[in-house]
Each structure stands twice: as C-alpha cells, then as structure tokens.
Design a protein around this motif. Sequence first.
Motif, PDB file in Angstrom:
ATOM      1  N   ASP A  40      53.218  37.633  78.687  1.00 33.59           N
ATOM      2  CA  ASP A  40      52.368  38.694  79.244  1.00 33.59           C
ATOM      3  C   ASP A  40      52.549  38.893  80.747  1.00 33.59           C
ATOM      4  O   ASP A  40      51.562  39.067  81.483  1.00 33.59           O
ATOM      5  CB  ASP A  40      50.899  38.400  78.938  1.00 33.59           C
ATOM      6  CG  ASP A  40      50.566  38.601  77.470  1.00 33.59           C
ATOM      7  OD1 ASP A  40      51.332  39.285  76.772  1.00 33.59           O
ATOM      8  OD2 ASP A  40      49.545  38.056  77.006  1.00 33.59           O
ATOM      9  N   ALA A  86      53.404  41.495  82.123  1.00 32.11           N
ATOM     10  CA  ALA A  86      53.411  42.950  82.234  1.00 32.11           C
ATOM     11  C   ALA A  86      52.449  43.368  83.347  1.00 32.11           C
ATOM     12  O   ALA A  86      51.650  42.566  83.850  1.00 32.11           O
ATOM     13  CB  ALA A  86      53.007  43.580  80.903  1.00 32.11           C
ATOM     14  N   THR A 122      54.450  41.150  75.687  1.00 33.40           N
ATOM     15  CA  THR A 122      53.322  41.895  76.228  1.00 33.40           C
ATOM     16  C   THR A 122      52.326  42.056  75.078  1.00 33.40           C
ATOM     17  O   THR A 122      52.682  41.851  73.913  1.00 33.40           O
ATOM     18  CB  THR A 122      53.760  43.257  76.807  1.00 33.40           C
ATOM     19  OG1 THR A 122      52.647  43.911  77.431  1.00 33.40           O
ATOM     20  CG2 THR A 122      54.329  44.158  75.727  1.00 33.40           C
ATOM     21  N   LEU A 147      51.570  48.138  80.254  1.00 32.25           N
ATOM     22  CA  LEU A 147      52.148  47.175  79.322  1.00 32.25           C
ATOM     23  C   LEU A 147      53.632  46.921  79.557  1.00 32.25           C
ATOM     24  O   LEU A 147      54.240  46.097  78.869  1.00 32.25           O
ATOM     25  CB  LEU A 147      51.928  47.630  77.877  1.00 32.25           C
ATOM     26  CG  LEU A 147      50.477  47.779  77.429  1.00 32.25           C
ATOM     27  CD1 LEU A 147      50.403  47.936  75.920  1.00 32.25           C
ATOM     28  CD2 LEU A 147      49.623  46.604  77.880  1.00 32.25           C
TER      29      LEU A 147
END
Length: 235
Positions: free
Chosen positions: A43, A45, A85, A115
């Motif tokens: 993650d 992002a 993500t 994202l």
Amino acid sequence: MSEEIFDLELLQKMFKRAKEIHTERGFQKRVGYGKKPGIITVDLANAWTKPGHAFSCENMEEVIPNVRRVLDAAREKNVPIFHSTTGYNPNGYQDIGRWADKIPLDELKLGEDWLDIDERLNPQKEEVVFVKKTASCFNGTPLQYWLTTHGVDTLIVVGATACACVRHTCMDSTELGFRTIVPEGTIADRVPGAVEWNLFDIDAKFGDVDPLDTVINYLKGIDTIQKRDVTANSV
C-alpha cells in the motif's frame, strides 16, 4: 503533536525488558536469508504516502527514500517486485467487506489517482501492481502463486501500515513458508508508536526486522536472477 504525546524513550525501555523476556523463553530467533528474494511493497500508493487523505501516514519523507534504496538494489539483480494497493468499486461497493464497518474503506475508490503507486518509487513496467481487498497482500490475491513461480524463498516486506497490512502480510508470509524480512525505516503508520511496537512484535514472532543497510547489502550480494522467458515454452 506526536512528540508531545508520545515518549519513544519510555517505549524503548519497555522493549528492552520485553526482549529479555522473549529471549529467555526462546522467542526472537532469526530466520535468516535465502538465495532468491522477492519484494512486496504494501500500500505505498498516494492515499498512504501523501497528505490530505484519510489513510495518509506519517514519516513518508523518510520511508519513501529508504524503500527506493531497497527497490533500486533489487532491480539491479532482477529481483521480482510486486506492488499492492487497496481499493473498491464505488458503484455500490459490492466488493467491500466487514472491514468497512471499522475503517473508512469507502475513501479508497478504484479509478482515483489516490490508488496509484507513488511515482517516487519509480515502478517499472515489468513489476506487478495489484489491488487487494483486505489487510494481507496474500488474502484473496495471486501473490503466493507469483512468488512460487519465481522460486522466491525470501520475502522482503516494506510499506504501510505497520499495525495492519504490513503486519498481516508478514504473518501470512511466514505461515506460507517464506523467510520474512522487514528493513528498518521502510514501514509507516498513522499513529505514534504503531511502527515501533509492531516491528518489535514482528521481529519477536514472525520475521527478521533488520537494519536497512543489512538488507541492501544482502540484495547486492546475491547472484543476478535470470529473468523468466515466458515465450520459451510456448506451444
């Protein structure tokens, strides 16, 4: 604000005593490194790495350059890299689960720039970017299949957040038989103390939390991995 309510020195004293207890009881052993690593960025992002979002994390000015060092060292040796993500279909959120009863998952809308993997990580065209729906990068995704296909025996985990997605990914990684490595300085969270506590606990039970330079030197020291030629055996 964080410095006013969070006493890192006190936490370190607690960890020192906790480490003594763990060591006395046989915890906190080392899993070590294998011969063929893979990287998972959890993650990283924009919703986590940049300000202004419900999921924005602290200390990204430190975490992003450190992660980039790991990725650049891995790219030099053709180490397979995967980026996760988390996102959901805003047209009804039929792909959202019970986790949304606790946290604002509806803020993670598929199709929004939030994202996208942070461009500072310079994701390469051959690196896999995938969407997950739960905390662990393994749950409901092909990640294990991809790692096995590449012959990965050591999974290096970087990203956010320490208390949820990173932690659960590390737990699943170990339970699936991978040597799990977390480089210091590459993990983020939103809450003071969450990184320190979870890295301490991961190191005690699920994987090795090692200095950043140790991980980078490991990557620099492995043999260059031959890239898979997926056309070689085509029929």
